[in-house]
Every structure is written in C-alpha cells, then in structure tokens.
Write a protein that holds these residues in place. Structure first.
Motif, PDB file in Angstrom:
ATOM      1  N   HIS A 106       0.856  -1.190   0.000  1.00 23.85           N
ATOM      2  CA  HIS A 106       0.000   0.000   0.000  1.00 23.85           C
ATOM      3  C   HIS A 106       0.894   1.243   0.000  1.00 23.85           C
ATOM      4  O   HIS A 106       1.791   1.368   0.834  1.00 23.85           O
ATOM      5  N   ALA A 292      -3.445  -0.626  -3.482  1.00 24.99           N
ATOM      6  CA  ALA A 292      -4.253  -0.295  -2.310  1.00 24.99           C
ATOM      7  C   ALA A 292      -5.436  -1.237  -2.270  1.00 24.99           C
ATOM      8  O   ALA A 292      -6.427  -1.036  -2.974  1.00 24.99           O
ATOM      9  N   PHE A 374      -5.592   1.906  -7.384  1.00 30.15           N
ATOM     10  CA  PHE A 374      -5.685   2.820  -6.240  1.00 30.15           C
ATOM     11  C   PHE A 374      -7.084   3.383  -6.033  1.00 30.15           C
ATOM     12  O   PHE A 374      -7.256   4.406  -5.388  1.00 30.15           O
ATOM     13  N   ARG A 381      -6.235   9.625  -0.727  1.00 30.39           N
ATOM     14  CA  ARG A 381      -5.268  10.387  -1.530  1.00 30.39           C
ATOM     15  C   ARG A 381      -5.665  11.852  -1.627  1.00 30.39           C
ATOM     16  O   ARG A 381      -4.828  12.762  -1.503  1.00 30.39           O
TER      17      ARG A 381
END
Length: 438
Positions: A106, A292, A374, A381
């Motif tokens: 990750h 992720a 992701f 993020r």
C-alpha cells in the motif's frame, strides 16, 4: 690541602660542560618537537578519517551505491543463468526483477528507514548538523529509495526529476549522534509525487524506570498539570514564564508514534520522466507493484488513518476492486508471494524493455488497468493532498480516479493536471502525516 687545576684544563672543562648542556638541550628540544610532530600526525590522521565522507568521489559512490549493487547483482544473475533455455532464462530474469519489488504494498502504509550519523563534515560551528547537510543526505536517501521502489522505471532509461525540496526544522541534531531518515510517499496528483522524509532519533529499546518517570513528569509539566506551587500554596497559579518554557520544551521534543524524537521534516516534490515525457505517478506506482487493497484494517479502523488524531477517517470508494489478491504461478523466488489483481497486465508490459518503454511513453492512455490499483485509497489520496496543494486541491486532483476522465480530468489532454511547484498547504499539515502500517 688544595688541588690546583691548570688554567688550560679549567677552560677545557668549562667548554665541555657548555657543550654537554647544549647537546642535552638540543636533544630535549628535538624530542619535544618529534613528540609534537607525532601527535600532530595522529590528529591529522584522525581528522582525515572523520572527514573521509568528504573526500573526492566518496559522495558520488554513496549516491550511486544502490544502483551499482543492483547492476552487479543483475550481471551476476545473467552470468549464472546463461545455460538455461530462452523461455526459462526470461522467466528467471522476470523473477529476479520481481524479487525485491514492492508488490502488493500500500503506497500510504510503507516506510523506508535509513541510518546515518553526523560527522564533523556535516556539522556547523554550533556543533549541530548544518542546514546544508540535509539536502546532501536527502539526495543519498532518494537514490537508495528509487531502485527498490521503482525498478521497472529505470529498466527503460526512465528517471525521477526533482522539482522542489522543503524543510521544517523542529530540533537540532548534535554532532556525532546517530539519526534515522524515514521516507514515505506523502501523496500524488496527476503529475507530481511528494516524498516525505522525517529525520528522527530512534527510540531506545529499553528504558529504565527512572527515565520513564522523568519523561512522564516532563509530559505533565508541559501540559501545565504538574507544576509545583510557587509559595507552597496549591491554589497558586503557575508562573506564565514557566508555562511558556514548558510548552516550548514540549514543542521541541515532538515525538513520533513509536516514541522517536522528531528532528526535521523534509518534502521532495518529484515527477517521473521517460525522456522528456512526463509519466503520471499512478502509472509508475501501479507498474512497480504498489496496490491499495480494500480491507477492514484499512477502511473501517480509525487507528489506520495516516493523519493525526484531529483528522477524519476516509472510506474508500464503493467502486473499488476486490480486496483479494490473485495467486499467480509459483516459482522459486516468489513461491510465498501474493500479487494484486492487475499484476498479469503488469507482466504483459514488462516482459521486455521495449514494450515497457512504449507503455511509459504513452501506452498507458489505452491500457488503463493502472486506474484500478488505487481506487480503494482515492478518498485518502485527496485528503492527503491538502497539506501539499492547499486551496488548489481541485486543480491538483483533476480526476476522480487517479487520472481517469471522470470528474473533469483527463491525463491524455493534460486538463486538470497539477500545475507548478511549491507547497501551498504548508509544512504544519505535512508534519501530521504519520505512516501507520496496515
């Protein structure tokens, strides 16, 4: 009865005495001089040894050491596998490349640590680490971090361009002390990736009871809850100067979650290049194995948030991919490893350097499997971007999913991409970004 010495013999005796005295004085002077020269010689050797890291080409060796080791290891692998058939040789080479890649890691849960010490060549006249020494160490750390994080980028001649570096000095590092540089990925947008390095004093493995009690008392004093009464009266309020000094001391003793003392926070703003072409960070990260995954330990636990306790926990997008990893064909080097769902697509473009080069040069616009890597951390993020871009968040984010056309951003046309450098969000927010392992 008296002894009469002739005049000539008396003069000879006096001359001999003076000569002998002069010889003794000269010998003493020579011995002192030789002792001082020997002492100076050993002091000079010691100074040269302590400053050996500043000798010509030593910095360059320290800088490229990781790449030199990687190149020698690759050549040794090819030398020891030349007898295999072509298909087996290519498979063994693929396994060698994948052996140390961050597959399934990750991007916000990984931290790399590097130990260094402050030598005389790194110190200033206050006997602390000089401000000019931090960028030198940062260069070495980045060159150590790059080949283990983005090996598939350098296979094609790609490189990482440094756009800006920012420092926040919290506490000085004394000369001859050992410190650790903890590097992590802070955030990225459609163009830039921010790497955060924290200079810390590692916590001691064992602490005595007296040290623990002293630290506890210092913590209470810093909060203003354990001040002694000024005149023996418990109702007296603490002296404001004492409170100020305690608060300043607490600020200077900022610690990490594991108890390490924070010295300095540094941010490097980078972008990825294939020739003169800029590659989006999400493409490079996914092509090197970062992923992720959606898991309860990441999405539902407040302790897993990478921010301080004042931040809110983000929930990954409901459109995220499956959290399970795909089991690929086991081999000698990766028999116990699990791979993310997009890894077959990665192997397809990385089976040869020419195919990977074409992918980096623009093939990612058609093959958009990297967008799925992701999705689960997209909201996180965005939140992590705030300290780096501040009010320019929407321009920096660009798209909903790491560069897709949803949300008004399109990497193919460059619309919605982060523009310019700088750190408009400020360093205070960056200091609160803490890496919490998954």
């Amino acid at each position: 009865m008296s002894i009469i010495i002739p005049r000539s013999n008396a003069l000879d005796l006096a001359l001999a005495s003076k000569t002998l005295l002069r010889i003794i004085q000269r010998a003493h002077h020579n011995s002192t001089t030789m002792y001082m020269l020997a002492t100076a010689k050993y002091v000079a050797y010691l100074l040269l040894l302590l400053n050996i890291r500043s000798f010509p080409l030593v910095w360059h060796f320290r800088l490229f050491r990781a790449f030199i080791q990687l190149g020698l290891s690759l050549q040794w692998h090819k030398l020891t596998h030349f007898y295999l058939r072509k298909a087996k040789r290519l498979e063994a080479l693929r396994d060698w490349y994948e052996k140390d890649q961050p597959i399934g890691v990750h991007p916000f849960r990984k931290e790399w640590g590097y130990r260094h010490w402050v030598g005389p060549d790194d110190a200033d006249f206050y006997l602390h680490m000089s401000n000019s020494a931090y960028p030198k160490i940062m260069d070495i750390v980045r060159f150590q971090l790059a080949p283990v994080s983005f090996p598939n980028l350098f296979r094609t001649g790609g490189w990482v361009a440094l756009a800006a570096t920012h420092f926040s000095f919290v506490r000085e590092i004394p000369m001859f002390s050992t410190y650790e540089v903890r590097a992590s990925i802070g955030a990225w947008d459609d163009k830039w990736l921010w790497c955060v390095c924290r200079f810390v004093k590692p916590p001691s493995k064992q602490k005595s009871k007296s040290e623990a009690k002293s630290e506890k008392n210092q913590a209470h004093d810093a909060d203003g809850t354990n001040f002694k009464p000024l005149n023996g009266n418990a109702n007296d309020k603490p002296n404001p100067d004492t409170v100020s000094r305690a608060l300043l001391d607490r600020a200077a003793r900022t610690t990490e979650p594991d108890g390490a003392v924070l010295y300095t926070v540094a941010v490097s703003q980078c972008c990825f290049k294939q020739g003169r072409i800029t590659i989006p960070p999400a493409v490079v990260l996914a092509a090197n194995g970062f992923y992720a995954a959606t898991s309860p330990s990441i999405s539902s636990s407040t302790s897993s948030t990478p921010f301080s306790s004042t931040s809110t926990t983000s929930t990954p997008s409901s459109t995220s991919t499956s959290s399970s990893f795909n089991k690929l064909k086991p081999n000698s080097d990766n028999s116990q490893r699990t791979f993310p769902p997009h890894w077959p697509a990665v192997r397809k473009v990385t089976h040869s350097a020419s195919t990977l080069r074409k992918f980096y040069a623009g093939g990612w616009r058609e093959e958009r499997w990297w967008e799925d890597a992701f999705r689960a951390c997209e909201e996180e993020r965005r939140e992590r971007l705030l300290p780096f871009v501040g009010s320019k968040l929407e321009d920096a984010v660009g798209s909903k999913f790491a560069g897709g056309e949803e949300g008004g951003g399109d990497l193919g046309t460059g619309k919605g991409r982060g523009r310019g450098g700088g750190l408009s969000g400020g360093m205070e927010g960056v200091r609160n970004l803490v890496v919490v392992p998954a």
